[in-house]
Design a protein around this motif. Structure first.
Motif, short mmCIF file in Angstrom:
data_model
loop_
_atom_site.label_atom_id
_atom_site.label_comp_id
_atom_site.label_asym_id
_atom_site.label_seq_id
_atom_site.Cartn_x
_atom_site.Cartn_y
_atom_site.Cartn_z
N GLU A 20 14.75 -4.82 -30.51
CA GLU A 20 15.89 -5.08 -31.40
C GLU A 20 15.77 -6.44 -32.09
N ASN A 21 15.28 -7.41 -31.37
CA ASN A 21 15.10 -8.74 -31.98
C ASN A 21 13.95 -8.76 -32.99
N SER A 24 15.51 -6.98 -36.09
CA SER A 24 16.52 -7.78 -36.81
C SER A 24 15.95 -9.06 -37.39
N ASN A 26 15.01 -11.59 -35.64
CA ASN A 26 15.21 -12.70 -34.70
C ASN A 26 13.91 -13.18 -34.09
N VAL A 176 18.13 -12.29 -23.47
CA VAL A 176 18.16 -13.42 -24.40
C VAL A 176 16.88 -14.26 -24.23
N SER A 179 13.19 -13.02 -25.71
CA SER A 179 12.93 -13.16 -27.14
C SER A 179 12.78 -14.64 -27.53
N GLU A 180 13.57 -15.47 -26.86
CA GLU A 180 13.45 -16.92 -27.11
C GLU A 180 12.02 -17.39 -26.77
N ARG A 183 9.48 -16.22 -29.34
CA ARG A 183 9.54 -17.07 -30.55
C ARG A 183 8.81 -18.38 -30.34
#
Ligand code: GRF
Length: 202
Positions: A20-21, A24, A26, A176, A179-180, A183
């Motif tokens: 999903e990230n 989107s 993200n 959370v 995905s952080e 990145r």
């Protein structure tokens, strides 16, 4: 564009959060190139198919670790994977596998490492009576739940908790944190000093 490869063995909720990230934006400039499961009955592989992703089952049962790892690495390389994300992948990677993707394999673990490595980390933390636990995203090396830490999130243990409510709140933070961490790694603005991941200025 960076290619992510997801390895899973079960439910796949962390995989869904990552997907999903990615969708989107993200997690920018990335795509999920392949989802690999060592179990045909993994719910995550079904979800990957429903999402129209490239989903591959490579059974591990009855195979020596390196033999299975070679098949998985072949699938990752065929799909030009830049970053491998273990998301509930219930296998220890061989040193050979780890060496194929130096600092390019991540794992998520449902405790604040180095506390409570291994299976059922949430239950271990609950039974030990800690007041704070959480989750950890870390680089993978050939030792279980061991490589340099990228992101940690804390979760308080409430008097009203049982193993399930605690695990559910940890899972929210996992979704959370992963995905952080992806990145951070894809951005590449860090160095690893000893075991410490620290921001670099380049
Ligand atoms: C998560 O708790 C993760 O931390 C651990 O395995 C579980 C996988 O859950 N490594 P899911 O398959 O992502 O829902």
């Amino acid at each position: 564009m960076k290619n992510l490869g997801i390895l899973l063995s079960g439910r796949g909720s962390n995989f869904i959060a990552i997907a999903e990230n990615v969708a989107s934006g993200n997690i920018p400039d990335s795509r999920i190139a392949v989802v690999v499961s060592n179990r045909a009955d993994a719910q995550g592989i079904e979800t990957a198919r429903q999402r129209g992703l490239n989903a591959v089952v490579i059974p591990s049962k009855g195979k020596a670790r390196e033999e299975h790892d070679r098949e998985v690495v072949a699938a990752l390389k065929e799909n030009k994977v830049d970053l491998v994300c273990l998301a509930g992948y219930m296998r220890l990677l061989s040193l050979w596998f780890v060496q194929q993707f130096p600092q390019r394999i991540l794992n998520i673990h449902p405790s604040l490492l180095p506390s409570f490595p291994g299976l059922e980390a949430q239950e271990q933390a609950f039974a030990y009576g800690v007041k704070v636990t959480g989750c950890t995203v870390h680089f993978v090396d050939e030792e279980l739940d061991h490589g340099a830490i990228i992101v940690q999130k804390t979760v308080p243990v409430l008097d009203s908790d049982d193993e399930e409510t605690l695990a559910a709140r940890i899972l929210e933070q996992e979704h959370v944190a992963y995905s952080e961490a992806i990145r951070i790694v894809l951005e590449g603005k860090f160095e690893i000093v000893g075991r410490r991941l620290v921001g670099s200025k380049r």
